[in-house]
Scaffold this motif. Sequence first.
Motif, PDB file in Angstrom:
ATOM      1  N   LEU A   6      15.268  22.882  60.026  1.00  0.00           N
ATOM      2  CA  LEU A   6      15.955  22.183  61.114  1.00  0.00           C
ATOM      3  C   LEU A   6      17.050  23.048  61.691  1.00  0.00           C
ATOM      4  O   LEU A   6      17.182  23.183  62.908  1.00  0.00           O
ATOM      5  CB  LEU A   6      16.556  20.886  60.571  1.00  0.00           C
ATOM      6  CG  LEU A   6      17.494  20.177  61.534  1.00  0.00           C
ATOM      7  CD1 LEU A   6      16.696  19.412  62.569  1.00  0.00           C
ATOM      8  CD2 LEU A   6      18.436  19.271  60.798  1.00  0.00           C
ATOM      9  N   GLN A 190      28.703  12.471  74.765  1.00  0.00           N
ATOM     10  CA  GLN A 190      29.796  11.527  74.526  1.00  0.00           C
ATOM     11  C   GLN A 190      29.990  10.624  75.747  1.00  0.00           C
ATOM     12  O   GLN A 190      30.262   9.427  75.589  1.00  0.00           O
ATOM     13  CB  GLN A 190      31.100  12.275  74.198  1.00  0.00           C
ATOM     14  CG  GLN A 190      31.078  12.949  72.838  1.00  0.00           C
ATOM     15  CD  GLN A 190      30.940  11.970  71.685  1.00  0.00           C
ATOM     16  OE1 GLN A 190      31.516  10.894  71.696  1.00  0.00           O
ATOM     17  NE2 GLN A 190      30.125  12.328  70.694  1.00  0.00           N
ATOM     18  N   ARG A 193      27.309   8.071  75.709  1.00  0.00           N
ATOM     19  CA  ARG A 193      27.560   7.101  74.661  1.00  0.00           C
ATOM     20  C   ARG A 193      28.654   6.118  75.071  1.00  0.00           C
ATOM     21  O   ARG A 193      28.632   4.953  74.702  1.00  0.00           O
ATOM     22  CB  ARG A 193      27.995   7.863  73.401  1.00  0.00           C
ATOM     23  CG  ARG A 193      28.091   7.054  72.151  1.00  0.00           C
ATOM     24  CD  ARG A 193      28.388   7.966  70.985  1.00  0.00           C
ATOM     25  NE  ARG A 193      29.792   8.272  70.842  1.00  0.00           N
ATOM     26  CZ  ARG A 193      30.699   7.408  70.405  1.00  0.00           C
ATOM     27  NH1 ARG A 193      30.347   6.185  70.124  1.00  0.00           N
ATOM     28  NH2 ARG A 193      31.963   7.755  70.287  1.00  0.00           N
ATOM     29  N   GLY A 321      28.335  10.877  62.868  1.00  0.00           N
ATOM     30  CA  GLY A 321      27.783  10.436  64.143  1.00  0.00           C
ATOM     31  C   GLY A 321      27.431  11.606  65.045  1.00  0.00           C
ATOM     32  O   GLY A 321      26.455  11.561  65.806  1.00  0.00           O
ATOM     33  N   LEU A 322      28.213  12.692  64.963  1.00  0.00           N
ATOM     34  CA  LEU A 322      27.968  13.854  65.819  1.00  0.00           C
ATOM     35  C   LEU A 322      26.648  14.540  65.468  1.00  0.00           C
ATOM     36  O   LEU A 322      26.077  15.258  66.294  1.00  0.00           O
ATOM     37  CB  LEU A 322      29.127  14.854  65.673  1.00  0.00           C
ATOM     38  CG  LEU A 322      30.448  14.440  66.336  1.00  0.00           C
ATOM     39  CD1 LEU A 322      31.532  15.446  66.016  1.00  0.00           C
ATOM     40  CD2 LEU A 322      30.265  14.330  67.846  1.00  0.00           C
ATOM     41  N   LEU A 323      26.173  14.318  64.231  1.00  0.00           N
ATOM     42  CA  LEU A 323      24.906  14.946  63.821  1.00  0.00           C
ATOM     43  C   LEU A 323      23.732  14.378  64.610  1.00  0.00           C
ATOM     44  O   LEU A 323      22.708  15.028  64.777  1.00  0.00           O
ATOM     45  CB  LEU A 323      24.669  14.715  62.321  1.00  0.00           C
ATOM     46  CG  LEU A 323      25.681  15.327  61.360  1.00  0.00           C
ATOM     47  CD1 LEU A 323      25.349  14.920  59.934  1.00  0.00           C
ATOM     48  CD2 LEU A 323      25.691  16.839  61.497  1.00  0.00           C
ATOM     49  N   VAL A 324      23.897  13.127  65.086  1.00  0.00           N
ATOM     50  CA  VAL A 324      22.811  12.452  65.783  1.00  0.00           C
ATOM     51  C   VAL A 324      22.343  13.274  66.983  1.00  0.00           C
ATOM     52  O   VAL A 324      21.143  13.470  67.179  1.00  0.00           O
ATOM     53  CB  VAL A 324      23.271  11.043  66.226  1.00  0.00           C
ATOM     54  CG1 VAL A 324      22.282  10.443  67.200  1.00  0.00           C
ATOM     55  CG2 VAL A 324      23.439  10.142  65.009  1.00  0.00           C
ATOM     56  N   ASP A 327      20.137  16.289  66.379  1.00  0.00           N
ATOM     57  CA  ASP A 327      18.754  16.044  65.992  1.00  0.00           C
ATOM     58  C   ASP A 327      17.845  16.588  67.091  1.00  0.00           C
ATOM     59  O   ASP A 327      18.019  16.285  68.276  1.00  0.00           O
ATOM     60  CB  ASP A 327      18.546  14.538  65.812  1.00  0.00           C
ATOM     61  CG  ASP A 327      17.147  14.210  65.344  1.00  0.00           C
ATOM     62  OD1 ASP A 327      16.893  14.353  64.146  1.00  0.00           O
ATOM     63  OD2 ASP A 327      16.314  13.846  66.202  1.00  0.00           O
ATOM     64  N   ASN A 328      16.845  17.413  66.725  1.00  0.00           N
ATOM     65  CA  ASN A 328      16.088  18.099  67.784  1.00  0.00           C
ATOM     66  C   ASN A 328      15.280  17.144  68.655  1.00  0.00           C
ATOM     67  O   ASN A 328      15.151  17.349  69.851  1.00  0.00           O
ATOM     68  CB  ASN A 328      15.233  19.250  67.231  1.00  0.00           C
ATOM     69  CG  ASN A 328      14.480  18.842  65.992  1.00  0.00           C
ATOM     70  OD1 ASN A 328      14.488  17.653  65.640  1.00  0.00           O
ATOM     71  ND2 ASN A 328      13.849  19.781  65.335  1.00  0.00           N
ATOM     72  N   LEU A 329      14.765  16.045  68.068  1.00  0.00           N
ATOM     73  CA  LEU A 329      14.033  15.087  68.907  1.00  0.00           C
ATOM     74  C   LEU A 329      14.969  14.402  69.882  1.00  0.00           C
ATOM     75  O   LEU A 329      14.667  14.223  71.059  1.00  0.00           O
ATOM     76  CB  LEU A 329      13.352  14.033  68.034  1.00  0.00           C
ATOM     77  CG  LEU A 329      12.177  14.512  67.189  1.00  0.00           C
ATOM     78  CD1 LEU A 329      11.593  13.349  66.402  1.00  0.00           C
ATOM     79  CD2 LEU A 329      11.111  15.127  68.085  1.00  0.00           C
ATOM     80  N   LYS A 330      16.165  14.048  69.355  1.00  0.00           N
ATOM     81  CA  LYS A 330      17.181  13.389  70.175  1.00  0.00           C
ATOM     82  C   LYS A 330      17.597  14.311  71.326  1.00  0.00           C
ATOM     83  O   LYS A 330      17.698  13.904  72.476  1.00  0.00           O
ATOM     84  CB  LYS A 330      18.389  13.074  69.283  1.00  0.00           C
ATOM     85  CG  LYS A 330      19.510  12.335  69.977  1.00  0.00           C
ATOM     86  CD  LYS A 330      19.315  10.862  69.873  1.00  0.00           C
ATOM     87  CE  LYS A 330      20.457  10.104  70.518  1.00  0.00           C
ATOM     88  NZ  LYS A 330      20.146   8.665  70.556  1.00  0.00           N
ATOM     89  N   ARG A 333      14.882  14.745  73.996  1.00  0.00           N
ATOM     90  CA  ARG A 333      14.835  13.521  74.777  1.00  0.00           C
ATOM     91  C   ARG A 333      15.993  13.467  75.785  1.00  0.00           C
ATOM     92  O   ARG A 333      15.794  13.171  76.961  1.00  0.00           O
ATOM     93  CB  ARG A 333      14.995  12.364  73.803  1.00  0.00           C
ATOM     94  CG  ARG A 333      14.424  11.065  74.208  1.00  0.00           C
ATOM     95  CD  ARG A 333      14.701  10.126  73.046  1.00  0.00           C
ATOM     96  NE  ARG A 333      13.471   9.597  72.515  1.00  0.00           N
ATOM     97  CZ  ARG A 333      12.932   8.475  72.977  1.00  0.00           C
ATOM     98  NH1 ARG A 333      13.496   7.794  73.936  1.00  0.00           N
ATOM     99  NH2 ARG A 333      11.816   8.025  72.464  1.00  0.00           N
TER     100      ARG A 333
END
Lengths: 345, 461
Positions: A6, A190, A193, A321-324, A327-330, A333
């Motif tokens: 990853l 951010q 969000r 939360g910042l790891l979200v 995420d490569n899929l995130k 997208r």
Amino acid sequence: MRISLLSIGLIAALSTIGMSARAFEVEEYHRFGNGESRTLRILSTTDTALLTPMIETFLQGNPGVAIEYTSASSAELMTAVMREKHPFDLALSSAMDLQIKLANDGYTQVHHSNAVDLIPTWGNWRNHVFAFSQEPASVVVSPSAFDDLEIPRSRQELISLLRKHPDRFRGRLGTYDVGVSGLGYLFATQDARTSESYWRLMEIMGSLTPKLYCCSSDMIEAVARGEIAVAYNVLGSYARARKDLASRIEIIEPSDYTNMMLRTAVILNTAQEPALAGDFIDHLVDAAWNSPIVVEYPFHRYPTTGSAQNVPFRPIQLGPGLLVFLDNLKRKRFLTEWRSTVQQH
Amino acid sequence: MSDALPTSGSLRRRLTLQLVGSAAILATLLFFVVLAFARDVAQQTHDSILLASATSIMDSVSVQADEVTVDIPYAALSMLGNVSDDRVFYRVAMRGQILTGYDDLPNTSQSTRSGQSAFDTLSYKGNSIRMVTLSRRLSLNGAPADILTTVAQTREGQATQLAQLSRSALQLGLGFFLVATILAIWAAQSSIRPLNQLTAAVSRRGPKDLRPVKRPVPSEMIPLVLSLNQFIARLRVSLTRSEDFIAEAAHRVRTPLATVRTQAEITLRRVDKPENRASLREMIRAIDESSRAAGQLLDHAMVTFRIDSLERKAIDLTELANDLVDRLQPIAELKDIDLSFTGYACPPITGDAILVQNAVRNILDNAIKYSPNDTTIQVSTRQTLSTVLIHVEDEAGGFADMDTDALTHRFTRGENAVGTVGSGLGLTIAREVVEAHGGTLIIETSKSGTGACVSLCFPLA
């Protein structure tokens, strides 16, 4: 320790142009002090010139110490630490998400001191990641491009202004290319969000063929030259630092909300001088959060208390939360959606 | 007296130790139960947050354009950050292939069916982690596809929390133990108290007090008190019997002695030979001694009997002493002893007049008997702050430095008694009478140093 697939994927995605598989790309290297006994190796995303006064005061207090200061982009910093394992002591970065990633994946050391207790709780993650600045995501405008129009103070005002005068601002808007800039991506995620108004703003900016930039300094200069009238999500600290352009630009901290990026420091596991690295963190943290304010501190100091509820400053939360958004899929997208909104032509 | 008795440990100490011991066991038990409970609750809380996080990630898994995609919500990981500052790992896999997340995260040891969750405590990158694995079956291109979502968090925050809980549990246990110990000591003290009270009541009694114990005692002590009372009763019967026997014996001896004395005197008049007369006189002297001893034994038996059921009437000591002095005057005159009486007006005391008279007469008898010819005996009565006393002072040489307390023991005689008829019961009778009336008998050397000084002190009514 194994390097996760990853992480490699992330670094590949985040790295910019011409990344060598062998060595990370150094922007600048500088050696401070002529001490022989101990050398502190700092890897940083911050321009050398900005931190030079802080480094010099540190060296005055620590004779016999030398500092090797290497600056690189945030993605290169990750390559250097996670893949190539260069023996740096300290990593200073504006990429909060990547610093959290380093700490979460076990590349950092814990550090305890009286100084780090000065940091507000939201600026310290598990005594591994320490914030030493608050820097706003600002809007920089060219006052000359507005003449008779009122300069917008919030996103809503900017949206309605762009709706009313599309022709006047067509081709004269700028923002980060979030696919290229890690900081741009952080600000964008951010924003997304925090408020729906972000997508409305991007929608209308996208319809007016915006220019995309890699870095804040390029945007600031473009505004100063009059190439663009509005630059959105510019690092306010860099705009403030350009005192030579002060007459030609205006810096706006949106009154609905202003995301605050926290520049952070971590002590790396590879550190050969962890104690010295800790001392340097204390030096930065003390300047950032303690009073009185010292002259060599290069950033503007914003209030830290949550007492003023109507103050729009929102420090970006350090934490998992910042790891979200890493995420490569995130990420894939989000970038797809962002491109389809901003790059309509 | 009890110092010499061998002890088999202390009841109170045994009781206290047993109570404190059980308190210690209970406190330890409490500590572990609270700790286990707290650990359970902490684990359950942590697990439910992990499950919520995994569920929200699982909810974001969808099939779009024949491809499985995951859109991890920001809250899925940030909610874990709100609980503790622990490191977070996650993974989404389909049919054993990693879709996103940490590919080196260990697999759960449990088998999970669709819709089920499994919790594991494992080690990852050298840290202990708590991991939840959630399974769901999706339909992809008409074929079933099992999705496994895993969320894990390091347990440092939980460890810190548990350390705090252990400290609290320890404080709770210690507090419990402390309170229980204080209560145990108090309980042991109070359950032993009736025993101490009975002991005190029995020890307070006078030497002649042989009444049964009547005070209320806890039921457990009833058998002991009953045995004690039976023992006292047996003792009293046996004492009475021996006193009776002595009195009877003395009485039986005295009458024939009188006959023998009379016969001896008649014989003395008839014989002329000096050696025969001398031995007859010796015989009469011995008979006198025996008869006096028998008389005093009778007196003593009478005193003992009357003390057992003491009569309480007003007595005027001055009058009583005056009568006695008058009555003994002729005997004193035989030896040319000047027996004088000085009486001050005194308030009456309460008691048995016959006994008091007996006591005073015994003292006066002694004084006259041991005083040489041509001396004085002064008798006086007076009142002090709390007593009324009769004072007898003679010039009989005193008791030198002999233990005056020992003189009042039965059959003990002073050093100057050699050659004088006597049994050694006089002072004993006087002392027993005075003490039965709550008073004291004081024997000392007179101020002039030539004689003894005996005071019978009775308390004011």
